[in-house]
Design an enzyme around this catalytic site. Sequence first.
Site, mmCIF file in Angstrom:
data_model
loop_
_atom_site.group_PDB
_atom_site.id
_atom_site.type_symbol
_atom_site.label_atom_id
_atom_site.label_comp_id
_atom_site.label_asym_id
_atom_site.label_seq_id
_atom_site.Cartn_x
_atom_site.Cartn_y
_atom_site.Cartn_z
ATOM 1 N N GLY A 7 0.819 -1.201 0.000
ATOM 2 C CA GLY A 7 0.000 0.000 0.000
ATOM 3 C C GLY A 7 0.850 1.248 0.000
ATOM 4 O O GLY A 7 0.496 2.282 0.577
ATOM 5 N N GLY A 10 -0.403 4.975 -0.839
ATOM 6 C CA GLY A 10 -1.441 5.652 -0.071
ATOM 7 C C GLY A 10 -0.881 6.703 0.870
ATOM 8 O O GLY A 10 0.330 6.924 0.961
ATOM 9 N N GLN A 11 -1.782 7.364 1.578
ATOM 10 C CA GLN A 11 -1.379 8.401 2.526
ATOM 11 C C GLN A 11 -0.310 7.899 3.495
ATOM 12 O O GLN A 11 0.780 8.468 3.614
ATOM 13 C CB GLN A 11 -2.600 8.878 3.313
ATOM 14 C CG GLN A 11 -2.256 9.747 4.511
ATOM 15 C CD GLN A 11 -3.426 10.029 5.430
ATOM 16 O OE1 GLN A 11 -3.970 11.106 5.381
ATOM 17 N NE2 GLN A 11 -3.822 9.072 6.251
ATOM 18 N N LEU A 71 0.200 -2.116 4.871
ATOM 19 C CA LEU A 71 -0.751 -1.008 4.871
ATOM 20 C C LEU A 71 -1.802 -1.164 3.777
ATOM 21 O O LEU A 71 -2.758 -0.389 3.726
ATOM 22 C CB LEU A 71 -0.015 0.323 4.668
ATOM 23 C CG LEU A 71 1.241 0.568 5.512
ATOM 24 C CD1 LEU A 71 1.764 1.982 5.269
ATOM 25 C CD2 LEU A 71 0.975 0.332 6.982
ATOM 26 N N ALA A 72 -1.622 -2.128 2.897
ATOM 27 C CA ALA A 72 -2.530 -2.287 1.756
ATOM 28 C C ALA A 72 -3.908 -2.729 2.226
ATOM 29 O O ALA A 72 -4.037 -3.595 3.093
ATOM 30 C CB ALA A 72 -1.964 -3.309 0.774
ATOM 31 N N SER A 75 -9.826 0.487 1.338
ATOM 32 C CA SER A 75 -9.919 1.365 2.503
ATOM 33 C C SER A 75 -11.299 1.955 2.755
ATOM 34 O O SER A 75 -11.491 2.641 3.755
ATOM 35 C CB SER A 75 -8.903 2.506 2.373
ATOM 36 O OG SER A 75 -9.094 3.199 1.166
ATOM 37 N N SER A 120 -7.614 -1.459 12.343
ATOM 38 C CA SER A 120 -8.562 -0.338 12.318
ATOM 39 C C SER A 120 -9.506 -0.398 13.505
ATOM 40 O O SER A 120 -9.858 -1.485 13.987
ATOM 41 C CB SER A 120 -9.376 -0.393 11.018
ATOM 42 O OG SER A 120 -10.514 0.431 11.082
ATOM 43 N N GLU A 122 -12.450 -0.043 13.294
ATOM 44 C CA GLU A 122 -13.667 -0.706 12.828
ATOM 45 C C GLU A 122 -13.779 -2.137 13.341
ATOM 46 O O GLU A 122 -14.853 -2.734 13.282
ATOM 47 C CB GLU A 122 -13.726 -0.690 11.303
ATOM 48 C CG GLU A 122 -13.935 0.689 10.689
ATOM 49 C CD GLU A 122 -15.340 1.226 10.883
ATOM 50 O OE1 GLU A 122 -16.263 0.429 11.136
ATOM 51 O OE2 GLU A 122 -15.513 2.459 10.774
ATOM 52 N N TYR A 144 -15.754 -4.542 6.132
ATOM 53 C CA TYR A 144 -14.407 -3.992 6.307
ATOM 54 C C TYR A 144 -13.858 -4.376 7.683
ATOM 55 O O TYR A 144 -12.729 -4.874 7.813
ATOM 56 C CB TYR A 144 -14.454 -2.472 6.158
ATOM 57 C CG TYR A 144 -13.135 -1.771 6.410
ATOM 58 C CD1 TYR A 144 -12.264 -1.517 5.365
ATOM 59 C CD2 TYR A 144 -12.778 -1.352 7.694
ATOM 60 C CE1 TYR A 144 -11.052 -0.868 5.588
ATOM 61 C CE2 TYR A 144 -11.579 -0.713 7.927
ATOM 62 C CZ TYR A 144 -10.720 -0.471 6.880
ATOM 63 O OH TYR A 144 -9.527 0.161 7.109
ATOM 64 N N HIS A 173 -7.129 8.841 10.971
ATOM 65 C CA HIS A 173 -5.969 9.733 10.931
ATOM 66 C C HIS A 173 -5.888 10.353 9.551
ATOM 67 O O HIS A 173 -6.029 9.687 8.542
ATOM 68 C CB HIS A 173 -4.690 8.982 11.298
ATOM 69 C CG HIS A 173 -4.475 7.704 10.554
ATOM 70 N ND1 HIS A 173 -5.232 6.572 10.771
ATOM 71 C CD2 HIS A 173 -3.593 7.376 9.581
ATOM 72 C CE1 HIS A 173 -4.828 5.600 9.971
ATOM 73 N NE2 HIS A 173 -3.833 6.067 9.232
#
Length: 328
Positions: A7, A10-11, A71-72, A75, A120, A122, A144, A173
């Site tokens: 990932g 990404g950010q 990190l992938a 999202s 996460s 979540e 998710y 974040h």
Amino acid sequence: MRALVTGVGGQDGRYLVDRLLAEGTEVHGFAHEAEPRPDLPGVEVHLGDLTRHDDVRRLVLDVAPDEIYNLAAVSSVARSWQEPDLVAAVNGDAAVALLETALQVQQRSGREVRFVQASSAEIFGEPGSEPQTERTPLRPVNPYGEAKAAAHRACATHRRRGLHAASLVLYSHESPRRPPGFVTRRITSTVAAIARGEADELVLGNLEARRDWGWAPDYVDAMVRAARADRPDDFVVATGVAHSVRDFVAAAFRHAGVPDPEAHLRVDGSRLRPRDAGVQVGDATRARTVLGWQPTVAFDELVRRMVEADLSEGGGAGRAGSRRTRSS
């Protein structure tokens, strides 16, 4: 030191790459082959698909990293309702396969491999209490969260098998590097467009959802600290303060200098998710105590930085091809 970051485009991946390269780490990045190759000078970028486990395993065994940061992910929580099988494959199964591969690298090389999983909030779903800690039961309420919970549990399993695997329960974040598809960046980019007279209206769904928002580079710092810690563990990474989406909107309009935000705000009930998680606010005591980590940017300052970045872009992100922006 050699690190592999999935990932990477990404950010969080970009902030992590900045950090690792500054330390002198050799960085390999993994990005999805269907996406544009990320422009990351100093990084050897590998393209592929995490769901093709055999291909990924060969790559990781060949790179033989000392650290792996996974990190992938797909999202978007909203997208997870539309494509639950894909989300389960990428966010859950692929992470489990990557953990197994990290263990194989360790066994073949005879040296420790350190693994960090980006989990996460979540995974807690409707926790029933706040703030949440590492002991809070996992009760995801969307696909998710289900997939992230599977990867989170797998980290504990692989720790018992001798892998230095840390799962970081990351609360929301943000930063100017957030893509416009995320509700926070849609808010700041649209508010910036309204301030410039290029948009009329910000259209959102649930304004009362409460989240614990932090500064993305702080959360990347926690990832590196977890990878370098003496012992692997699960860590909640959060500020400990929750704000509503309405609070975020109000702060964005204030920093953009737009009076009477209600005149530009419309709620669209069709944009509500099938089921929203409860109040998300985390207790990062373990991360503070064990990792020496702490957040450095407060909520209002975070929103200010995002709004100012969108204002300085001159309308590129704010227009987004439309005069109205809806939440994801």
